[in-house]
Design an enzyme around this catalytic site. Structure first.
Site, PDB file in Angstrom:
ATOM      1  N   ASN A   1      60.965  37.103  51.110  1.00  0.00           N
ATOM      2  CA  ASN A   1      61.379  37.331  52.482  1.00  0.00           C
ATOM      3  C   ASN A   1      62.711  38.089  52.547  1.00  0.00           C
ATOM      4  O   ASN A   1      63.753  37.571  52.139  1.00  0.00           O
ATOM      5  CB  ASN A   1      61.504  35.975  53.206  1.00  0.00           C
ATOM      6  CG  ASN A   1      61.750  36.130  54.680  1.00  0.00           C
ATOM      7  OD1 ASN A   1      62.789  36.620  55.089  1.00  0.00           O
ATOM      8  ND2 ASN A   1      60.782  35.708  55.486  1.00  0.00           N
TER       9      ASN A   1
ATOM     10  N   ASP B   1      57.452  39.750  45.437  1.00  0.00           N
ATOM     11  CA  ASP B   1      56.458  38.698  45.636  1.00  0.00           C
ATOM     12  C   ASP B   1      55.941  38.244  44.274  1.00  0.00           C
ATOM     13  O   ASP B   1      55.069  38.887  43.680  1.00  0.00           O
ATOM     14  CB  ASP B   1      55.308  39.228  46.496  1.00  0.00           C
ATOM     15  CG  ASP B   1      54.285  38.158  46.823  1.00  0.00           C
ATOM     16  OD1 ASP B   1      54.446  37.005  46.350  1.00  0.00           O
ATOM     17  OD2 ASP B   1      53.321  38.462  47.556  1.00  0.00           O
TER      18      ASP B   1
ATOM     19  N   TYR C   1      49.444  21.574  41.368  1.00  0.00           N
ATOM     20  CA  TYR C   1      50.918  21.610  41.326  1.00  0.00           C
ATOM     21  C   TYR C   1      51.451  20.725  40.202  1.00  0.00           C
ATOM     22  O   TYR C   1      52.297  21.158  39.410  1.00  0.00           O
ATOM     23  CB  TYR C   1      51.502  21.169  42.667  1.00  0.00           C
ATOM     24  CG  TYR C   1      53.011  21.070  42.637  1.00  0.00           C
ATOM     25  CD1 TYR C   1      53.797  22.210  42.651  1.00  0.00           C
ATOM     26  CD2 TYR C   1      53.648  19.827  42.566  1.00  0.00           C
ATOM     27  CE1 TYR C   1      55.177  22.134  42.595  1.00  0.00           C
ATOM     28  CE2 TYR C   1      55.024  19.741  42.524  1.00  0.00           C
ATOM     29  CZ  TYR C   1      55.791  20.892  42.532  1.00  0.00           C
ATOM     30  OH  TYR C   1      57.161  20.812  42.469  1.00  0.00           O
TER      31      TYR C   1
ATOM     32  N   LYS D   1      53.603  21.906  36.764  1.00  0.00           N
ATOM     33  CA  LYS D   1      54.909  21.390  36.383  1.00  0.00           C
ATOM     34  C   LYS D   1      54.860  20.695  35.008  1.00  0.00           C
ATOM     35  O   LYS D   1      55.856  20.678  34.286  1.00  0.00           O
ATOM     36  CB  LYS D   1      55.436  20.440  37.459  1.00  0.00           C
ATOM     37  CG  LYS D   1      55.820  21.161  38.748  1.00  0.00           C
ATOM     38  CD  LYS D   1      56.838  22.272  38.491  1.00  0.00           C
ATOM     39  CE  LYS D   1      57.256  22.987  39.754  1.00  0.00           C
ATOM     40  NZ  LYS D   1      58.252  24.062  39.498  1.00  0.00           N
TER      41      LYS D   1
END
Length: 265
Positions: free
Chosen positions: A35, A60, A152, A156
């Site tokens: 962003n 990105d 996720y 990790k």
């Protein structure tokens, strides 16, 4: 000579708090995020508050070639990266079988592939110079099976294992590689993961302060530690998990992660 730190995901949450700590210690900052507005706001904050030198790059890291492109762009600028902080990461909430496959693959790209790419590129130079530091944002999620966030937690687990492995490989070359393991932290992660319905995040008062998590990670990195579990509650949770069968730990996490109003009929 002023040192330079590259921080991915450095415009909010733990990443921004880490950027503040590096800025306060006089580092030049290279902030990377998708962003552009967020990058501009973070740059203004760090420049005005710390008189920091800030370079922003909109990239990105969900895109497969973005890591190589970023390395090329920074190399062409003639910048030497003395510290790499791999903070960028996302999750997706929901039952795996019902999830959007492409979104899960995108998360693997961001959390694993981009992190590996950036680490590989900049670790080479650090080893040659026999000096450098890398901080990887792991998570206590990497130590616990994670129903409702299966991918996720899996990413990790990779980050944690990967970090420990390369640390061992380069420990005799003057390079520090550290893993930061936070728990539930008051960041925008849960909004992006569509996770606000989870029981685990309903109690906002139980969430850790990202500034405190960042301080733990920063100190561990500067002290040359291999890893830091941020927060006493998280240390206790992982200690309990170490003596708990994985199946039991997964079932317990399933109860914690499921939506509070889930209909099981």
């Amino acid at each position: 000579m002023q040192q330079t730190v590259l921080i991915t995901g450095g415009t909010s949450g733990i990443g921004l708090e880490l950027a503040k700590l590096f800025a306060a210690d006089g580092y030049r900052l290279v902030l990377v995020a998708r962003n552009e507005q967020g990058l501009a706001e973070a740059s203004t904050l760090l420049t005005e508050k710390f008189d920091a030198s800030v370079i922003t790059i909109a990239k990105d890291l969900f895109q497969p070639e973005s890591g190589n492109e970023l390395y090329q762009e920074i190399t062409e600028k003639g910048l030497q990266i003395d510290v790499l902080v791999n903070d960028a990461g996302q999750g997706a909430y929901g039952l795996f079988v019902e999830s959007d496959l492409q979104r899960q693959l995108d998360i693997i790209q961001l959390n694993i592939s981009s992190l590996v790419t950036l680490t590989h590129h900049w670790l080479k130079g650090m080893v040659l110079r026999r000096q450098g530091k890398i901080l990887n944002l792991s998570s206590i999620a990497g130590k616990i099976p994670g129903p409702w966030q299966a991918v996720y937690h899996g990413t990790k687990a990779f980050v944690q294992s990967f970090t420990e492995a390369i640390r061992s490989e380069v420990k005799d070359y003057g390079v520090t590689v550290t893993a930061l393991l936070p728990g539930v932290t008051d960041t925008d992660f849960f909004n992006k993961a569509d996770m606000n319905a989870s029981k685990q995040v309903q109690d906002k008062n139980a969430m850790a302060d990202p500034a405190e998590v960042a301080k733990d990670g920063y100190k561990a990195l500067m002290d040359g530690k291999d890893m830091i579990i941020s927060g006493f509650k998280n240390k206790l949770q992982l200690a309990m998990n170490a003596v708990t069968p994985d199946e039991t730990a997964a079932d317990r996490m399933n109860e914690m992660q499921e939506p509070r109003d889930r209909d099981k009929s």
